[in-house]
Scaffold this active site. Structure first.
Site, PDB file in Angstrom:
ATOM      1  CE  LYS A   1      -0.323   4.248  -6.528  1.00  0.00           C
ATOM      2  NZ  LYS A   1      -0.057   3.323  -5.428  1.00  0.00           N
ATOM      3  CG  ASN A  14      -1.543   1.322   1.496  1.00  0.00           C
ATOM      4  OD1 ASN A  14      -2.458   1.741   0.789  1.00  0.00           O
ATOM      5  ND2 ASN A  14      -1.024   2.034   2.480  1.00  0.00           N
ATOM      6  CE1 TYR A  33       0.222   7.848  -6.607  1.00  0.00           C
ATOM      7  CE2 TYR A  33      -1.674   8.758  -7.742  1.00  0.00           C
ATOM      8  CZ  TYR A  33      -1.149   8.013  -6.711  1.00  0.00           C
ATOM      9  OH  TYR A  33      -1.971   7.436  -5.787  1.00  0.00           O
TER      10      TYR A  33
HETATM   11  P1  NAD Z   1      -0.601   8.738   3.011  1.00  0.00           P
HETATM   12  O1  NAD Z   1       0.411   9.710   2.535  1.00  0.00           O
HETATM   13  O2  NAD Z   1      -1.568   9.120   4.059  1.00  0.00           O
HETATM   14  O3  NAD Z   1       0.108   7.388   3.466  1.00  0.00           O
HETATM   15  C1  NAD Z   1       1.146   6.844   2.705  1.00  0.00           C
HETATM   16  C2  NAD Z   1       1.764   5.719   3.467  1.00  0.00           C
HETATM   17  O4  NAD Z   1       2.915   5.292   2.736  1.00  0.00           O
HETATM   18  C3  NAD Z   1       2.245   6.147   4.851  1.00  0.00           C
HETATM   19  O5  NAD Z   1       1.990   5.116   5.772  1.00  0.00           O
HETATM   20  C4  NAD Z   1       3.732   6.331   4.658  1.00  0.00           C
HETATM   21  O6  NAD Z   1       4.491   6.047   5.815  1.00  0.00           O
HETATM   22  C5  NAD Z   1       4.040   5.332   3.568  1.00  0.00           C
HETATM   23  N1  NAD Z   1       5.214   5.752   2.840  1.00  0.00           N
HETATM   24  C6  NAD Z   1       5.350   6.848   2.053  1.00  0.00           C
HETATM   25  N2  NAD Z   1       6.620   6.920   1.608  1.00  0.00           N
HETATM   26  C7  NAD Z   1       7.276   5.832   2.115  1.00  0.00           C
HETATM   27  C8  NAD Z   1       8.599   5.334   2.012  1.00  0.00           C
HETATM   28  N3  NAD Z   1       9.526   5.945   1.289  1.00  0.00           N
HETATM   29  N4  NAD Z   1       8.896   4.201   2.660  1.00  0.00           N
HETATM   30  C9  NAD Z   1       7.981   3.555   3.402  1.00  0.00           C
HETATM   31  N5  NAD Z   1       6.710   3.968   3.531  1.00  0.00           N
HETATM   32  C10 NAD Z   1       6.378   5.088   2.902  1.00  0.00           C
HETATM   33  O7  NAD Z   1      -1.343   8.286   1.711  1.00  0.00           O
HETATM   34  P2  NAD Z   1      -2.640   7.402   1.430  1.00  0.00           P
HETATM   35  O8  NAD Z   1      -3.588   8.296   0.743  1.00  0.00           O
HETATM   36  O9  NAD Z   1      -3.076   6.623   2.591  1.00  0.00           O
HETATM   37  O10 NAD Z   1      -2.011   6.452   0.314  1.00  0.00           O
HETATM   38  C11 NAD Z   1      -1.902   5.068   0.447  1.00  0.00           C
HETATM   39  C12 NAD Z   1      -1.895   4.463  -0.934  1.00  0.00           C
HETATM   40  O11 NAD Z   1      -3.119   4.801  -1.584  1.00  0.00           O
HETATM   41  C13 NAD Z   1      -0.777   4.965  -1.844  1.00  0.00           C
HETATM   42  O12 NAD Z   1      -0.272   3.890  -2.592  1.00  0.00           O
HETATM   43  C14 NAD Z   1      -1.496   5.938  -2.746  1.00  0.00           C
HETATM   44  O13 NAD Z   1      -0.847   6.078  -3.982  1.00  0.00           O
HETATM   45  C15 NAD Z   1      -2.848   5.299  -2.875  1.00  0.00           C
HETATM   46  N6  NAD Z   1      -3.945   6.190  -3.288  1.00  0.00           N
HETATM   47  C16 NAD Z   1      -4.351   7.209  -2.501  1.00  0.00           C
HETATM   48  C17 NAD Z   1      -5.398   8.013  -2.941  1.00  0.00           C
HETATM   49  C18 NAD Z   1      -5.907   9.158  -2.135  1.00  0.00           C
HETATM   50  O14 NAD Z   1      -6.722   9.936  -2.663  1.00  0.00           O
HETATM   51  N7  NAD Z   1      -5.530   9.317  -0.898  1.00  0.00           N
HETATM   52  C19 NAD Z   1      -6.018   7.748  -4.162  1.00  0.00           C
HETATM   53  C20 NAD Z   1      -5.573   6.687  -4.921  1.00  0.00           C
HETATM   54  C21 NAD Z   1      -4.536   5.898  -4.474  1.00  0.00           C
END
Ligand code: NAD
Length: 247
Positions: free
Chosen positions: A159, A90, A155
């Protein structure tokens, strides 16, 4: 729904990953959450234990982009629990840099975490899952893997790669009873979205057919379904959780 299952969730310290960890724990799983730093991992575990001190949750902070570090950490988890049933890849970083400001290093940084790190988790786990006779791999994709986005080209590229490896590995690993699926969230209320400018977010919400942002729990529910035996004949699926916004 996940009683006696052992799960690893990367990026489990906040946002979608934290919601997935909590949902899995509520449903009886033992969970090891991966974060980037000891401090954030400790804080996330403390907050979960406050909700239920009996939850079986622990954490680690391997460098996800380091294949050897990931193999070593995953092997420790296998030694401790005897099996790994579910891997949720994730952790991810977003991007909105326009092409005129792009550098090769910037592109590589996003691809390295969002794609290479996913493989770093999958490779050691596949061996373990083959030996134990099956398992479940889940990846976090994104709505933009389907439609692209107006800036930050790395990005959606990353994905789309996640979708490609999900579809391909579902076919390759099906004979070993390993299911491989992804969840593709739309705009979800987490720190990642909070980091984007408000003038970028509001017009997007206006275009979502369900007229609201997704919550982390909406996405976690999809992960729970795919991780559970209710999805025992579902593999190679990219499950959109986006209020039908795909353009
Ligand atoms: P967030 O920024 O709240 O959390 C991201 C997580 O990834 C955190 O736990 C962080 O510690 C971890 N992370 C980031 N960089 C890291 C690194 N270098 N090493 C280890 N861990 C790392 O983001 P989120 O929105 O919860 O995103 C989680 C996933 O969902 C991601 O893959 C993101 O691309 C995807 N996503 C999010 C959204 C959105 O709108 N929030 C939409 C589509 C996809």
């Amino acid at each position: 729904m996940l009683k006696n299952k052992v799960a690893i969730v990367t990026g489990g310290t906040r946002g979608i990953g934290y919601a997935v960890v909590e949902k899995f724990l509520q449903n009886g799983a033992t969970v090891v959450l991966f974060g980037s730093r000891q401090e954030t991992v400790t804080k996330a575990i403390a907050s979960l234990k406050e909700k239920n001190e009996n939850w079986e949750v622990s954490g680690a902070w391997p460098t996800l982009t380091d294949a050897d570090a990931m193999t070593a950490e995953i092997s420790k988890i296998k030694d401790k629990y005897g099996r790994i049933d579910i891997l949720v890849n994730n952790a991810g970083i977003s991007d909105s840099v326009s092409i005129d400001k792009y550098t090769a290093e910037h592109f590589s940084k996003i691809m390295n975490l969002n794609v290479n790190a996913v493989m770093n988790g999958i490779l050691p786990v596949v061996e373990i899952m083959k030996q134990q006779g099956g398992g479940c791999i889940l990846n976090t994709s994104s709505m933009v893997s389907i439609c692209g986005q107006p800036s930050g080209v790395a990005y959606p590229t990353s994905k789309y790669a996640v979708n490609g490896l999900t579809w391909s590995l579902a076919r390759e690993l099906g004979p070993f009873h390993i299911r491989v699926n992804a969840v593709a969230p739309g705009i979800t209320r987490t720190d990642m979205v909070a980091a984007l400018p408000k003038e970028m977010i509001q017009p997007l919400i206006n275009r979502i057919p369900l007229r609201r942002m997704g919550e982390a729990e909406d996405v976690a529910n999809a992960f729970l379904f795919l991780a559970s035996d209710m999805a025992s004949y579902v593999t190679g699926e990219i499950l959109s959780v986006d209020g039908a916004m795909r353009s």
